[in-house]
Scaffold this motif. Sequence first.
Motif, PDB file in Angstrom:
ATOM      1  N   ALA A  46       0.823  -1.205   0.000  1.00 32.60           N
ATOM      2  CA  ALA A  46       0.000   0.000   0.000  1.00 32.60           C
ATOM      3  C   ALA A  46       0.858   1.255   0.000  1.00 32.60           C
ATOM      4  O   ALA A  46       1.893   1.310   0.662  1.00 32.60           O
ATOM      5  CB  ALA A  46      -0.903   0.017   1.233  1.00 32.60           C
ATOM      6  N   PRO A  47       0.453   2.282  -0.756  1.00 29.88           N
ATOM      7  CA  PRO A  47       1.193   3.548  -0.746  1.00 29.88           C
ATOM      8  C   PRO A  47       1.017   4.244   0.593  1.00 29.88           C
ATOM      9  O   PRO A  47       0.040   4.031   1.294  1.00 29.88           O
ATOM     10  CB  PRO A  47       0.516   4.340  -1.881  1.00 29.88           C
ATOM     11  CG  PRO A  47      -0.871   3.770  -1.959  1.00 29.88           C
ATOM     12  CD  PRO A  47      -0.722   2.310  -1.640  1.00 29.88           C
ATOM     13  N   ARG A  48       1.962   5.094   0.944  1.00 31.29           N
ATOM     14  CA  ARG A  48       1.889   5.797   2.228  1.00 31.29           C
ATOM     15  C   ARG A  48       0.704   6.756   2.250  1.00 31.29           C
ATOM     16  O   ARG A  48       0.070   6.925   3.267  1.00 31.29           O
ATOM     17  CB  ARG A  48       3.198   6.551   2.482  1.00 31.29           C
ATOM     18  CG  ARG A  48       4.373   5.631   2.775  1.00 31.29           C
ATOM     19  CD  ARG A  48       5.650   6.447   2.967  1.00 31.29           C
ATOM     20  NE  ARG A  48       5.532   7.371   4.088  1.00 31.29           N
ATOM     21  CZ  ARG A  48       5.759   7.046   5.349  1.00 31.29           C
ATOM     22  NH1 ARG A  48       6.087   5.808   5.658  1.00 31.29           N
ATOM     23  NH2 ARG A  48       5.661   7.942   6.300  1.00 31.29           N
ATOM     24  N   THR A  49       0.435   7.402   1.111  1.00 31.73           N
ATOM     25  CA  THR A  49      -0.695   8.319   1.036  1.00 31.73           C
ATOM     26  C   THR A  49      -1.574   7.906  -0.136  1.00 31.73           C
ATOM     27  O   THR A  49      -1.087   7.758  -1.249  1.00 31.73           O
ATOM     28  CB  THR A  49      -0.214   9.765   0.828  1.00 31.73           C
ATOM     29  OG1 THR A  49       0.623  10.145   1.926  1.00 31.73           O
ATOM     30  CG2 THR A  49      -1.398  10.716   0.750  1.00 31.73           C
ATOM     31  N   PRO A  50      -2.884   7.717   0.074  1.00 35.62           N
ATOM     32  CA  PRO A  50      -3.763   7.299  -1.016  1.00 35.62           C
ATOM     33  C   PRO A  50      -3.809   8.331  -2.138  1.00 35.62           C
ATOM     34  O   PRO A  50      -3.677   9.540  -1.906  1.00 35.62           O
ATOM     35  CB  PRO A  50      -5.132   7.173  -0.336  1.00 35.62           C
ATOM     36  CG  PRO A  50      -4.818   6.973   1.107  1.00 35.62           C
ATOM     37  CD  PRO A  50      -3.590   7.779   1.362  1.00 35.62           C
ATOM     38  N   SER A  51      -4.029   7.862  -3.355  1.00 35.32           N
ATOM     39  CA  SER A  51      -4.156   8.753  -4.505  1.00 35.32           C
ATOM     40  C   SER A  51      -5.598   9.230  -4.619  1.00 35.32           C
ATOM     41  O   SER A  51      -6.509   8.691  -3.983  1.00 35.32           O
ATOM     42  CB  SER A  51      -3.751   8.023  -5.792  1.00 35.32           C
ATOM     43  OG  SER A  51      -4.619   6.918  -6.032  1.00 35.32           O
ATOM     44  N   VAL A  52      -5.815  10.242  -5.444  1.00 33.84           N
ATOM     45  CA  VAL A  52      -7.135  10.851  -5.556  1.00 33.84           C
ATOM     46  C   VAL A  52      -8.166   9.869  -6.099  1.00 33.84           C
ATOM     47  O   VAL A  52      -9.362   9.993  -5.795  1.00 33.84           O
ATOM     48  CB  VAL A  52      -7.056  12.116  -6.442  1.00 33.84           C
ATOM     49  CG1 VAL A  52      -6.771  11.744  -7.897  1.00 33.84           C
ATOM     50  CG2 VAL A  52      -8.333  12.941  -6.332  1.00 33.84           C
TER      51      VAL A  52
END
Length: 241
Positions: A46-52
Amino acid sequence: MTAVRRVRRVEWVAGSAVVLALLFAGVATVASARGDGDGEDRVAAAPRTPSVDSADAGFARDMAVHHQQAVEMSFIVRDRTKDEEVRRLAYDIANTQANQRGMLLGWLDLWELPKAASGQEPMDWMAAGHAGHSTQGTDGMDGMEGMGSGYRPHDGSLMPGMATRTELDRLRTANGRAAEVLYLQLMTDHHKGGIDMARGCARLCTVGAERRLARGMVEAQQSELDAMAHMLAARGAAPRS
């Protein structure tokens, strides 16, 4: 070292410890919201910050809108009936969903993502691109009935379960038992749509804290569905088909 200097040094060390403790607590809170750290809810890639356009952001945006209508309906029925049972349920729903809505919007702020994404329709995050997920997961939840259903927004109803403007107008003019029955029927539909979305996030979201919130929504709203079915029966009514 004089006694005064020793006292000041002790005070400085103690104060520094408090500051560090608060700092670490803040880091832990942010890490939880971003899905960092160890735990069974963390998705390894999982990415550290979700994408839009992620499921995490889509669920936060859509459920915030969905919750806002539940709060609105609950405030409406409060003024249309004197029945304490219905008013107590409405208060609980309004209080719970307003708090959850604040959390969802807070995460979007934390991730520096917009509250509304241009070019993206409601529920897009549950449709194509995520359709490969099975209808029965390890969390034991049922399939996502709303996923990819092709729901078409109409008369202010943007997502499955949401009341239309016409239905809200009827609720605003109803009184007593009629208002109670209509509210319970509308909120039953509303909860069913919300549960489908929450199940979707429980499968597709990558942020552990958000997935836990979604699972909690499923459990709480299912319990309220059971209670509303009993309340409707006591009033000689039933959920709408």
